[in-house]
Design a protein around this motif. Sequence first.
Motif, PDB file in Angstrom:
ATOM      1  N   ALA A 197      19.190 -20.131   9.724  1.00 47.00           N
ATOM      2  CA  ALA A 197      20.588 -20.449   9.984  1.00 47.00           C
ATOM      3  C   ALA A 197      21.532 -19.826   8.961  1.00 47.00           C
ATOM      4  CB  ALA A 197      20.767 -21.970  10.014  1.00 47.00           C
ATOM      5  N   SER A 198      21.069 -19.698   7.718  1.00 51.15           N
ATOM      6  CA  SER A 198      21.944 -19.147   6.676  1.00 51.15           C
ATOM      7  C   SER A 198      22.218 -17.655   6.858  1.00 51.15           C
ATOM      8  CB  SER A 198      21.327 -19.393   5.294  1.00 51.15           C
ATOM      9  OG  SER A 198      20.106 -18.682   5.154  1.00 51.15           O
ATOM     10  N   HIS A 199      21.378 -16.983   7.666  1.00 54.76           N
ATOM     11  CA  HIS A 199      21.556 -15.547   7.916  1.00 54.76           C
ATOM     12  C   HIS A 199      22.065 -15.265   9.330  1.00 54.76           C
ATOM     13  CE1 HIS A 199      19.478 -14.812   4.151  1.00 54.76           C
ATOM     14  NE2 HIS A 199      18.447 -15.516   4.577  1.00 54.76           N
TER      15      HIS A 199
ATOM     16  N   ARG B  83      25.060 -12.870   9.894  1.00 55.84           N
ATOM     17  CA  ARG B  83      24.814 -11.457   9.606  1.00 55.84           C
ATOM     18  C   ARG B  83      23.822 -10.851  10.589  1.00 55.84           C
ATOM     19  NH1 ARG B  83      21.225  -8.385   6.533  1.00 55.84           N
ATOM     20  NH2 ARG B  83      20.119 -10.212   5.735  1.00 55.84           N
ATOM     21  N   ILE B  84      22.808 -11.630  10.991  1.00 58.99           N
ATOM     22  CA  ILE B  84      21.768 -11.134  11.892  1.00 58.99           C
ATOM     23  C   ILE B  84      22.000 -11.764  13.263  1.00 58.99           C
ATOM     24  CG2 ILE B  84      19.288 -10.909  12.271  1.00 58.99           C
ATOM     25  CD1 ILE B  84      18.900 -11.381   9.264  1.00 58.99           C
ATOM     26  N   ARG B  85      22.703 -11.046  14.099  1.00 63.98           N
ATOM     27  CA  ARG B  85      23.078 -11.574  15.408  1.00 63.98           C
ATOM     28  C   ARG B  85      22.215 -11.041  16.548  1.00 63.98           C
ATOM     29  NH1 ARG B  85      28.097 -13.970  15.954  1.00 63.98           N
ATOM     30  NH2 ARG B  85      29.277 -14.195  14.022  1.00 63.98           N
ATOM     31  N   SER B  86      21.466  -9.969  16.287  1.00 62.02           N
ATOM     32  CA  SER B  86      20.602  -9.377  17.309  1.00 62.02           C
ATOM     33  C   SER B  86      19.491  -8.629  16.596  1.00 62.02           C
ATOM     34  CB  SER B  86      21.395  -8.434  18.207  1.00 62.02           C
ATOM     35  OG  SER B  86      21.605  -7.188  17.556  1.00 62.02           O
ATOM     36  N   PRO B  87      18.450  -8.223  17.330  1.00 56.86           N
ATOM     37  CA  PRO B  87      17.371  -7.442  16.700  1.00 56.86           C
ATOM     38  C   PRO B  87      17.866  -6.176  16.013  1.00 56.86           C
ATOM     39  CG  PRO B  87      16.629  -8.273  18.812  1.00 56.86           C
ATOM     40  CD  PRO B  87      18.099  -8.586  18.721  1.00 56.86           C
TER      41      PRO B  87
ATOM     42  N   ALA C 294      13.742 -13.765   9.032  1.00 59.03           N
ATOM     43  CA  ALA C 294      13.450 -14.039  10.441  1.00 59.03           C
ATOM     44  C   ALA C 294      11.944 -14.221  10.597  1.00 59.03           C
ATOM     45  CB  ALA C 294      13.942 -12.908  11.329  1.00 59.03           C
ATOM     46  N   GLY C 295      11.549 -14.826  11.711  1.00 64.57           N
ATOM     47  CA  GLY C 295      10.122 -15.038  11.938  1.00 64.57           C
ATOM     48  C   GLY C 295       9.808 -15.154  13.411  1.00 64.57           C
ATOM     49  N   PHE C 296       8.605 -14.711  13.766  1.00 62.49           N
ATOM     50  CA  PHE C 296       8.080 -14.875  15.118  1.00 62.49           C
ATOM     51  C   PHE C 296       7.342 -16.211  15.125  1.00 62.49           C
ATOM     52  CE2 PHE C 296       7.022 -11.185  18.246  1.00 62.49           C
ATOM     53  CZ  PHE C 296       8.081 -11.591  19.033  1.00 62.49           C
ATOM     54  N   VAL C 297       7.991 -17.250  15.606  1.00 63.77           N
ATOM     55  CA  VAL C 297       7.503 -18.623  15.468  1.00 63.77           C
ATOM     56  C   VAL C 297       6.926 -19.110  16.797  1.00 63.77           C
ATOM     57  CG1 VAL C 297       8.121 -20.983  14.834  1.00 63.77           C
ATOM     58  CG2 VAL C 297       9.263 -19.054  13.721  1.00 63.77           C
ATOM     59  N   PRO C 298       5.702 -19.657  16.783  1.00 64.72           N
ATOM     60  CA  PRO C 298       5.109 -20.190  18.021  1.00 64.72           C
ATOM     61  C   PRO C 298       5.837 -21.459  18.470  1.00 64.72           C
ATOM     62  CG  PRO C 298       3.444 -19.813  16.305  1.00 64.72           C
ATOM     63  CD  PRO C 298       4.775 -19.740  15.637  1.00 64.72           C
ATOM     64  N   GLU C 299       5.677 -21.751  19.750  1.00 68.67           N
ATOM     65  CA  GLU C 299       6.147 -23.031  20.269  1.00 68.67           C
ATOM     66  C   GLU C 299       5.092 -24.109  19.993  1.00 68.67           C
ATOM     67  OE1 GLU C 299       8.978 -23.732  21.174  1.00 68.67           O
ATOM     68  OE2 GLU C 299       9.928 -21.954  22.012  1.00 68.67           O
ATOM     69  N   PRO C 300       5.498 -25.373  19.761  1.00 66.25           N
ATOM     70  CA  PRO C 300       6.851 -25.914  19.919  1.00 66.25           C
ATOM     71  C   PRO C 300       7.705 -25.874  18.647  1.00 66.25           C
ATOM     72  CG  PRO C 300       5.331 -27.705  19.547  1.00 66.25           C
ATOM     73  CD  PRO C 300       4.497 -26.444  19.553  1.00 66.25           C
TER      74      PRO C 300
ATOM     75  N   ARG D 192      18.289 -25.516  12.078  1.00 68.31           N
ATOM     76  CA  ARG D 192      17.796 -24.801  10.896  1.00 68.31           C
ATOM     77  C   ARG D 192      17.554 -23.323  11.178  1.00 68.31           C
ATOM     78  NH1 ARG D 192      12.700 -28.231   9.348  1.00 68.31           N
ATOM     79  NH2 ARG D 192      12.746 -28.718  11.584  1.00 68.31           N
ATOM     80  N   ALA D 193      17.578 -22.936  12.446  1.00 71.87           N
ATOM     81  CA  ALA D 193      17.367 -21.535  12.820  1.00 71.87           C
ATOM     82  C   ALA D 193      18.146 -21.238  14.091  1.00 71.87           C
ATOM     83  CB  ALA D 193      15.878 -21.251  13.022  1.00 71.87           C
ATOM     84  N   ARG D 194      18.360 -19.947  14.325  1.00 66.23           N
ATOM     85  CA  ARG D 194      19.027 -19.504  15.547  1.00 66.23           C
ATOM     86  C   ARG D 194      18.087 -18.576  16.309  1.00 66.23           C
ATOM     87  NH1 ARG D 194      24.954 -16.947  15.280  1.00 66.23           N
ATOM     88  NH2 ARG D 194      25.407 -19.146  14.817  1.00 66.23           N
ATOM     89  N   LEU D 195      18.110 -18.689  17.619  1.00 71.85           N
ATOM     90  CA  LEU D 195      17.252 -17.867  18.468  1.00 71.85           C
ATOM     91  C   LEU D 195      17.821 -16.459  18.599  1.00 71.85           C
ATOM     92  CD1 LEU D 195      14.846 -17.716  20.515  1.00 71.85           C
ATOM     93  CD2 LEU D 195      16.508 -18.360  22.276  1.00 71.85           C
ATOM     94  N   LEU D 196      16.978 -15.460  18.284  1.00 74.01           N
ATOM     95  CA  LEU D 196      17.325 -14.065  18.542  1.00 74.01           C
ATOM     96  C   LEU D 196      16.732 -13.611  19.867  1.00 74.01           C
ATOM     97  CD1 LEU D 196      16.982 -12.090  15.172  1.00 74.01           C
ATOM     98  CD2 LEU D 196      19.068 -12.838  16.321  1.00 74.01           C
TER      99      LEU D 196
END
Length: 317
Positions: A103-105, A108-112, A168-174, A184-188
């Motif tokens: 979330a803190s980035h 600045r990081i709005r897309s890949p 950023a991270g490639f995070v598994p579900e759930p 705490r994070a935003r979806l890219l």
Amino acid sequence: MLGLILLVQTLHVVIGGPPTSPEYLPVRAAEMEGYFTREGLSVDVHSTRAESGAAEALAQGQADIAATSFEAMLRFGQRPGGPTAKLIFGLTAAPPVALLVHASHAERIRSPRDLAGTRIGLTSTGAPEQAWLMAILARAHVNPAQVDLRSFGARGVAAALDAEEIHAGFVPEPAATQLVGDGRARLLVGLTSPRAVAEAVGGPTVNAGVFVRADRRPGDRELSAFLRAVLAAERLLATEPAAALAARWPQPVVGVGDVFERRLETTRSIYLRDGWVSTDAVLHTVEIVRAHLPLPSTVRVPPPQQLLFLEPLKHAR
């Protein structure tokens, strides 16, 4: 009478990866719910620790059917001069993960396209989802050399993102949905539906699937019965309350606590519609796999149409 005929031969099925994997859950659910038996089939299901193991079991003649990833089958399921493995059913378009930014980035990081110069976390270097990350970066015109990839394990990548060890991270579900829901994070980029995957990588793909060997596949009638059971399991997963399934399924599949329920609720949409896979999806996936890590020189990849055998599926739907 049909059931009596089909029961003559036991089908040996190998599934790659941990029992908790949502990608192969339809095959496990078909067994646990008795759908194979209902179709008049005798099915013996075994698991391997990794998807490569299931691909190798099929190539070595230790299984009649393998549920594993397309990449694993390309790398480990083809033998020089040996028979071709055929995809008979598509399960998912990509691993059920999401590319998140802390979330803190997020401003600045709005897309890949904004990932150049950042630290990106994965479960492990060489993990199945890495090929999809490389495809996302390529579509965004970001050179892989411009990012710092780090490995943290299946649970660790979410914790590392939460602790700002990575941008950023490639995070598994759930875990991905929970981090986004908590702010705490935003979806890219999300990969939890075939449509979302196609938008992320520029076309249709296939990841997990069901395979047979061209030279020793079960009969078409048996395969159609097998696939009818898997399709019934997919319908069950789409409609049945997760808590009801968790209450009657074994602990190795559901895990501990409410993780299964949260995982199922966030991955119900990952499955390819009716198991159908196009030649375009096969071709695009081969390109993604090759771009990530070149295939061994001994592996000859046939034309897409020769990697598919969908006649049993046509009669199963």
